[in-house]
Design a protein around this motif. Structure first.
Motif, PDB file in Angstrom:
ATOM      1  N   ALA A 413       0.825  -1.209   0.000  1.00 52.12           N
ATOM      2  CA  ALA A 413       0.000   0.000   0.000  1.00 52.12           C
ATOM      3  C   ALA A 413       0.860   1.260   0.000  1.00 52.12           C
ATOM      4  O   ALA A 413       0.605   2.201  -0.765  1.00 52.12           O
ATOM      5  N   ASN A 414       1.900   1.286   0.842  1.00 50.64           N
ATOM      6  CA  ASN A 414       2.697   2.502   1.002  1.00 50.64           C
ATOM      7  C   ASN A 414       3.673   2.737  -0.149  1.00 50.64           C
ATOM      8  O   ASN A 414       3.849   3.862  -0.616  1.00 50.64           O
ATOM      9  N   ASP A 415       4.336   1.654  -0.602  1.00 50.27           N
ATOM     10  CA  ASP A 415       5.405   1.806  -1.593  1.00 50.27           C
ATOM     11  C   ASP A 415       4.937   1.626  -3.034  1.00 50.27           C
ATOM     12  O   ASP A 415       5.585   2.117  -3.959  1.00 50.27           O
ATOM     13  N   PHE A 416       3.835   0.899  -3.225  1.00 47.49           N
ATOM     14  CA  PHE A 416       3.402   0.586  -4.590  1.00 47.49           C
ATOM     15  C   PHE A 416       1.962   1.013  -4.883  1.00 47.49           C
ATOM     16  O   PHE A 416       1.477   0.797  -5.985  1.00 47.49           O
ATOM     17  N   ALA A 417       1.280   1.589  -3.880  1.00 50.38           N
ATOM     18  CA  ALA A 417      -0.107   2.051  -4.046  1.00 50.38           C
ATOM     19  C   ALA A 417      -1.025   0.927  -4.522  1.00 50.38           C
ATOM     20  O   ALA A 417      -1.921   1.142  -5.331  1.00 50.38           O
ATOM     21  N   VAL A 418      -0.784  -0.270  -4.020  1.00 57.45           N
ATOM     22  CA  VAL A 418      -1.621  -1.424  -4.354  1.00 57.45           C
ATOM     23  C   VAL A 418      -2.256  -1.932  -3.061  1.00 57.45           C
ATOM     24  O   VAL A 418      -1.561  -2.404  -2.161  1.00 57.45           O
ATOM     25  N   ASP A 419      -3.576  -1.823  -2.969  1.00 56.70           N
ATOM     26  CA  ASP A 419      -4.297  -2.323  -1.792  1.00 56.70           C
ATOM     27  C   ASP A 419      -4.666  -3.780  -2.010  1.00 56.70           C
ATOM     28  O   ASP A 419      -5.232  -4.137  -3.059  1.00 56.70           O
ATOM     29  N   VAL A 420      -4.362  -4.617  -1.009  1.00 56.84           N
ATOM     30  CA  VAL A 420      -4.605  -6.047  -1.163  1.00 56.84           C
ATOM     31  C   VAL A 420      -5.290  -6.604   0.076  1.00 56.84           C
ATOM     32  O   VAL A 420      -5.269  -6.009   1.156  1.00 56.84           O
ATOM     33  N   THR A 421      -5.903  -7.754  -0.100  1.00 60.61           N
ATOM     34  CA  THR A 421      -6.379  -8.571   1.004  1.00 60.61           C
ATOM     35  C   THR A 421      -5.739  -9.950   0.851  1.00 60.61           C
ATOM     36  O   THR A 421      -5.088 -10.235  -0.165  1.00 60.61           O
ATOM     37  N   PHE A 422      -5.935 -10.779   1.847  1.00 63.95           N
ATOM     38  CA  PHE A 422      -5.354 -12.122   1.820  1.00 63.95           C
ATOM     39  C   PHE A 422      -6.440 -13.151   2.082  1.00 63.95           C
ATOM     40  O   PHE A 422      -7.357 -12.917   2.859  1.00 63.95           O
ATOM     41  N   ARG A 423      -6.294 -14.273   1.444  1.00 64.51           N
ATOM     42  CA  ARG A 423      -7.153 -15.395   1.790  1.00 64.51           C
ATOM     43  C   ARG A 423      -6.625 -16.048   3.063  1.00 64.51           C
ATOM     44  O   ARG A 423      -5.579 -15.689   3.578  1.00 64.51           O
ATOM     45  N   GLU A 424      -7.345 -17.041   3.551  1.00 61.49           N
ATOM     46  CA  GLU A 424      -6.954 -17.705   4.784  1.00 61.49           C
ATOM     47  C   GLU A 424      -5.546 -18.300   4.656  1.00 61.49           C
ATOM     48  O   GLU A 424      -5.195 -18.898   3.640  1.00 61.49           O
ATOM     49  N   THR A 425      -4.755 -18.106   5.698  1.00 64.97           N
ATOM     50  CA  THR A 425      -3.406 -18.652   5.712  1.00 64.97           C
ATOM     51  C   THR A 425      -3.460 -20.171   5.900  1.00 64.97           C
ATOM     52  O   THR A 425      -4.180 -20.673   6.763  1.00 64.97           O
ATOM     53  N   THR A 426      -2.711 -20.884   5.069  1.00 62.40           N
ATOM     54  CA  THR A 426      -2.684 -22.345   5.142  1.00 62.40           C
ATOM     55  C   THR A 426      -1.251 -22.819   5.415  1.00 62.40           C
ATOM     56  O   THR A 426      -0.280 -22.105   5.149  1.00 62.40           O
ATOM     57  N   THR A 427      -1.142 -24.026   5.940  1.00 65.01           N
ATOM     58  CA  THR A 427       0.162 -24.613   6.237  1.00 65.01           C
ATOM     59  C   THR A 427       0.759 -25.240   4.977  1.00 65.01           C
ATOM     60  O   THR A 427       0.054 -25.891   4.207  1.00 65.01           O
ATOM     61  N   VAL A 428       2.031 -25.032   4.770  1.00 65.97           N
ATOM     62  CA  VAL A 428       2.734 -25.596   3.615  1.00 65.97           C
ATOM     63  C   VAL A 428       3.373 -26.916   4.025  1.00 65.97           C
ATOM     64  O   VAL A 428       4.217 -26.969   4.924  1.00 65.97           O
ATOM     65  N   CYS A 429       2.958 -27.979   3.362  1.00 67.92           N
ATOM     66  CA  CYS A 429       3.538 -29.300   3.593  1.00 67.92           C
ATOM     67  C   CYS A 429       4.568 -29.602   2.494  1.00 67.92           C
ATOM     68  O   CYS A 429       4.770 -28.800   1.579  1.00 67.92           O
ATOM     69  N   ILE A 430       5.210 -30.731   2.594  1.00 67.87           N
ATOM     70  CA  ILE A 430       6.102 -31.204   1.543  1.00 67.87           C
ATOM     71  C   ILE A 430       5.769 -32.669   1.257  1.00 67.87           C
ATOM     72  O   ILE A 430       5.041 -33.306   2.020  1.00 67.87           O
ATOM     73  N   GLU A 431       6.307 -33.181   0.151  1.00 68.42           N
ATOM     74  CA  GLU A 431       6.164 -34.598  -0.165  1.00 68.42           C
ATOM     75  C   GLU A 431       7.547 -35.241  -0.239  1.00 68.42           C
ATOM     76  O   GLU A 431       8.523 -34.601  -0.647  1.00 68.42           O
ATOM     77  N   ARG A 432       7.605 -36.499   0.152  1.00 64.69           N
ATOM     78  CA  ARG A 432       8.838 -37.266   0.037  1.00 64.69           C
ATOM     79  C   ARG A 432       8.514 -38.585  -0.671  1.00 64.69           C
ATOM     80  O   ARG A 432       7.489 -39.210  -0.379  1.00 64.69           O
ATOM     81  N   PRO A 433       9.373 -39.029  -1.598  1.00 61.25           N
ATOM     82  CA  PRO A 433       9.143 -40.341  -2.228  1.00 61.25           C
ATOM     83  C   PRO A 433       9.139 -41.451  -1.184  1.00 61.25           C
ATOM     84  O   PRO A 433       9.982 -41.476  -0.289  1.00 61.25           O
ATOM     85  N   ALA A 434       8.166 -42.360  -1.315  1.00 67.27           N
ATOM     86  CA  ALA A 434       8.090 -43.488  -0.378  1.00 67.27           C
ATOM     87  C   ALA A 434       9.012 -44.623  -0.786  1.00 67.27           C
ATOM     88  O   ALA A 434       9.367 -45.469   0.035  1.00 67.27           O
ATOM     89  N   GLY A 435       9.396 -44.670  -2.053  1.00 66.04           N
ATOM     90  CA  GLY A 435      10.272 -45.731  -2.545  1.00 66.04           C
ATOM     91  C   GLY A 435      10.921 -45.295  -3.842  1.00 66.04           C
ATOM     92  O   GLY A 435      11.048 -44.101  -4.125  1.00 66.04           O
ATOM     93  N   THR A 436      11.293 -46.267  -4.665  1.00 67.80           N
ATOM     94  CA  THR A 436      11.918 -45.988  -5.956  1.00 67.80           C
ATOM     95  C   THR A 436      10.936 -46.288  -7.074  1.00 67.80           C
ATOM     96  O   THR A 436      10.215 -47.291  -7.026  1.00 67.80           O
ATOM     97  N   GLY A 437      10.892 -45.408  -8.057  1.00 66.62           N
ATOM     98  CA  GLY A 437      10.004 -45.604  -9.197  1.00 66.62           C
ATOM     99  C   GLY A 437      10.698 -45.255 -10.497  1.00 66.62           C
ATOM    100  O   GLY A 437      11.570 -44.374 -10.533  1.00 66.62           O
ATOM    101  N   GLU A 438      10.327 -45.935 -11.585  1.00 60.97           N
ATOM    102  CA  GLU A 438      10.914 -45.670 -12.901  1.00 60.97           C
ATOM    103  C   GLU A 438       9.817 -45.593 -13.952  1.00 60.97           C
ATOM    104  O   GLU A 438       8.763 -46.226 -13.821  1.00 60.97           O
ATOM    105  N   ALA A 439      10.084 -44.813 -14.986  1.00 62.29           N
ATOM    106  CA  ALA A 439       9.173 -44.718 -16.129  1.00 62.29           C
ATOM    107  C   ALA A 439       9.981 -44.297 -17.345  1.00 62.29           C
ATOM    108  O   ALA A 439      11.039 -43.659 -17.222  1.00 62.29           O
ATOM    109  N   VAL A 440       9.493 -44.664 -18.532  1.00 62.79           N
ATOM    110  CA  VAL A 440      10.176 -44.303 -19.771  1.00 62.79           C
ATOM    111  C   VAL A 440       9.142 -44.152 -20.875  1.00 62.79           C
ATOM    112  O   VAL A 440       8.124 -44.856 -20.900  1.00 62.79           O
ATOM    113  N   GLU A 441       9.376 -43.216 -21.779  1.00 60.05           N
ATOM    114  CA  GLU A 441       8.541 -43.040 -22.971  1.00 60.05           C
ATOM    115  C   GLU A 441       9.474 -42.887 -24.172  1.00 60.05           C
ATOM    116  O   GLU A 441      10.443 -42.110 -24.125  1.00 60.05           O
ATOM    117  N   PHE A 442       9.178 -43.638 -25.257  1.00 63.54           N
ATOM    118  CA  PHE A 442      10.024 -43.645 -26.436  1.00 63.54           C
ATOM    119  C   PHE A 442       9.400 -42.806 -27.549  1.00 63.54           C
ATOM    120  O   PHE A 442       8.177 -42.808 -27.739  1.00 63.54           O
TER     121      PHE A 442
END
Length: 666
Positions: A413-442
């Motif tokens: 608002a002060n530096d860029f003259a852009v008024d904004v609102t925010f949606r509800e704050t959510t928690t950021v999770c991550i994903e980890r591979p559970a094992g090994t996987g392979e794929a190929v396309e020719f």
């Protein structure tokens, strides 16, 4: 002339900025001490910092202690702005960690000290506010020894605690209890010194002890503790003397190859970029052309060096110094200037942001201006982590907390003259591979693969913090390098959204198969894209192959866990424990402290806000909760959180090809 680049770090409200003012005043760098409450301190220069009374951006000031020039970097204490501290740590020669004599060791203090010790940064501790009601000495020292560093050594005694006349008196050679404690701590850290003590303990001179104290402090083995008050000036002279005697000056050869690091970027009045550079080696002069990342070059147009007072224009900046540099238009925070230092840690010192919210302009016509403004803010704070959703025309930002959200809103608002609102704050999770996987396309299977590319990928788990690694399981000369690069870039982009929409930060991806169609054309015709592979073929196919590999490997969603410390009256313990169980918190230790209990344990980040709201009612307003990120752990309550995708969704092959093939072949 020696130079020391010194960081001042603390938990919020421990008095860090006030201590900075006191040190500047004691050194004669300023004529009057500013006040955080009055908004006239040297380092809190942003209007928003003055309004809120907190440090938001790191700031550099310079003063002299005898023949030593100290470049003091004041950092934010609020955990929402830990990213500022993150950048500063790499450029420090030493640090002063401020602890409140009233509140004692707090959550953020522990996070900072753990990091300083892990990085081996020499650190002094200053226990501030000894003039405030409730100030302590013995229990604060005990807390420092138990929760920060067992090798902490009190350098004096405090008297008159809790009164305006509180004072600090340094120990001398005549204080036998001090010299005995000092010898014990020093010998516990160094076997050679221990052997000397065992041979002839009585022959150890006080001068020898002080010399060994300085040597071990500079190696970050021992942490001297000073007491005082930034408000009254008590203990400031002793701390100043300790900074000069005990912390190491900057090294580096001014005649060596140019090497430096950018730890801050700001915009000047005309919108030009100004880079804050710490020099490790060599000398940079005005009009020099510097090598930047991605093989870019830039010409230095102006230099302003911090040296014994306000920064001033100079023709050059040499090893050990900090300067503001103009002309580096494409520079970003964390970029090397000149030769890159091989000793620089490549991973984050602190946890990444664990919260996220969508920024919404109040006026729909401000969407473009909002994107531009957020991009500039991300230049100054890379951990804002913009996430552009072109499908929904939304922009998300990563956050450390609600205060940071308020600051972003006010800045826009002060530096860029852009008024904004925010949606509800959510928690950021991550994903980890559970094992090994392979794929190929020719590329030969045109019925299922419309791209002129062959890609095979193998995905494997990696240890937490290892990062995402891309490896070649094929010969480097088996196809043009540009196609390898296009595949890697696409893989890294795809890893930002796993099977459930969360980033996969730690894994190893190996290219197991590759193939391409060489440049060709019909007779007497120009190059024909329909017959020849391009980088777009590899960028388009890689997400499909990687997604199939991830499906085979499987991924598990991990949520952020915070370490909590909760103090509550003893008669409310049963109600508090019941509330902790409802919020999936796990108490690990419980300690009785007079008429109160202190509990420590782990709690999912998503549950902290709810516990904070209930705590006053459960504890008659006397409960105190401190939290700090600890680790990621698999989601345990049975419901797997997901996040909407912002790409063309390679999980849905038909939808993906509908958008991407049309664009590639268009």
């Amino acid at each position: 002339m020696r130079t020391l680049n010194l960081g001042i770090l603390a938990h919020v409200d421990a008095g860090k900025t006030s201590l900075t003012e006191r040190l500047l005043y004691a050194a004669g760098a300023i004529d009057e001490i500013g006040s955080v409450d009055d908004g006239n301190t040297q380092t809190d220069s942003l209007a928003l910092e003055r309004q809120r009374g907190i440090t938001i951006r790191s700031a550099v000031v310079s003063f002299a202690i005898g023949d030593l020039t100290v470049n003091l970097i004041d950092t934010p204490g609020h955990p929402d702005f830990i990213a500022e501290v993150e950048r500063v740590l790499n450029v420090l020669d030493g640090a002063v960690l401020v602890v409140s004599a009233v509140e004692g060791v707090q959550a953020q203090t522990r996070v900072l000290m753990r990091t300083l010790r892990r990085l081996g940064i020499p650190t002094l501790l200053f226990v501030n506010k000894i003039d405030r009601a409730g100030a302590g000495h013995a229990h604060v020292l005990r807390g420092i020894a138990e929760r920060l560093a067992s090798s902490a050594v009190a350098m004096g005694s405090a008297a008159g605690l809790g009164t305006p006349g509180a004072r600090f008196t340094s120990f001398t050679a005549a204080d036998s209890a001090f010299t005995t404690r000092l010898a014990d701590v020093l010998s516990a850290q160094d076997d050679a010194f221990l052997a000397t003590c065992l041979d002839d303990h009585e022959a150890l001179s006080y001068r020898r002890l002080r010399g060994e104290l300085a040597a071990q402090t500079r190696r970050a083995l021992v942490h001297p503790v000073f007491f005082g008050s930034a408000t009254t000036g008590a203990g400031a002279d002793a701390l100043t003397a300790g900074i000069r005697e005990l912390l190491p000056a900057a090294g580096g050869d001014p005649g060596g190859p140019v090497s430096g690091t950018v730890f801050k970027v700001e915009r000047g009045p005309a919108g030009e970029k100004i880079a804050y550079v710490r020099m490790y080696s060599g000398t940079v002069r005005t009009r020099d052309r510097l090598r930047l990342p991605d093989d870019d070059e830039a010409k230095v147009t102006a230099i302003s060096v911090f040296d014994r007072g306000p920064h001033a224009r100079h023709d050059a900046v040499a090893a050990g110094q900090i300067a503001r540099v103009w002309g580096l238009g494409g520079i970003r925070i964390g970029d090397p200037v000149g030769a890159e230092r091989t000793t620089d840690p490549q991973r984050h010192h602190f946890a990444p942001p664990t919260l996220e919210t969508v920024v919404v302009p109040r006026r729909p016509g401000d969407r473009a201006a909002l994107h531009t403004a957020l991009t500039q803010l991300a230049e100054q704070d890379p951990l804002i982590g913009l996430r552009q959703d072109d499908i929904r025309r939304e922009v998300s930002v990563s956050l450390y907390g609600e205060v940071q959200k308020e600051v972003i809103q006010a800045t826009l608002a002060n530096d860029f003259a852009v008024d904004v609102t925010f949606r509800e704050t959510t928690t950021v999770c991550i994903e980890r591979p559970a094992g090994t996987g392979e794929a190929v396309e020719f590329k030969e299977h045109k019925a299922t693969n419309p791209f002129l590319a062959t890609i095979g990928l193998r995905v494997e788990p990696a240890p937490p913090g290892a990062g995402a690694t891309f490896r070649l399981g094929v010969e480097l000369g088996s196809m043009p390098y540009a196609f390898f690069k296009a595949t890697e870039e696409s893989v890294r982009e795809t890893l930002r959204q796993g099977l459930h929409g969360w980033q996969i930060p730690d894994c190893t991806v190996t290219l197991t198969h590759c193939g391409y169609c060489p440049r060709q054309s019909h007779a007497h015709a120009v190059f024909d894209k329909s017959m020849s592979s391009t980088g777009g073929d590899f960028r388009g196919l890689a997400p499909l192959v990687l997604t199939d590999a991830l499906r085979e490997a499987g991924t598990r969603v991990h949520e952020p866990l915070h370490r909590f410390r909760l103090e509550a009256p003893a008669d409310t313990l049963a109600a508090v424990l019941s509330a902790l169980a409802r919020h999936r918190a796990v108490p690990l230790t419980t300690e009785a402290r007079g008429t109160a209990y202190a509990l420590e344990g782990e709690i999912p980040a998503v549950r902290i806000h709810g516990l904070e709201q209930q705590l006053p009612g459960l504890t008659r307003g006397e409960g105190v909760l401190e939290c700090a990120f600890e680790r990621y752990a698999p989601v345990a309550d049975g419901t797997v959180p997901s996040r909407p995708r912002t790409d063309h969704n390679p999980l849905d092959r038909k939808e993906y090809l509908l958008h991407v093939v049309r664009r590639v072949r268009g």
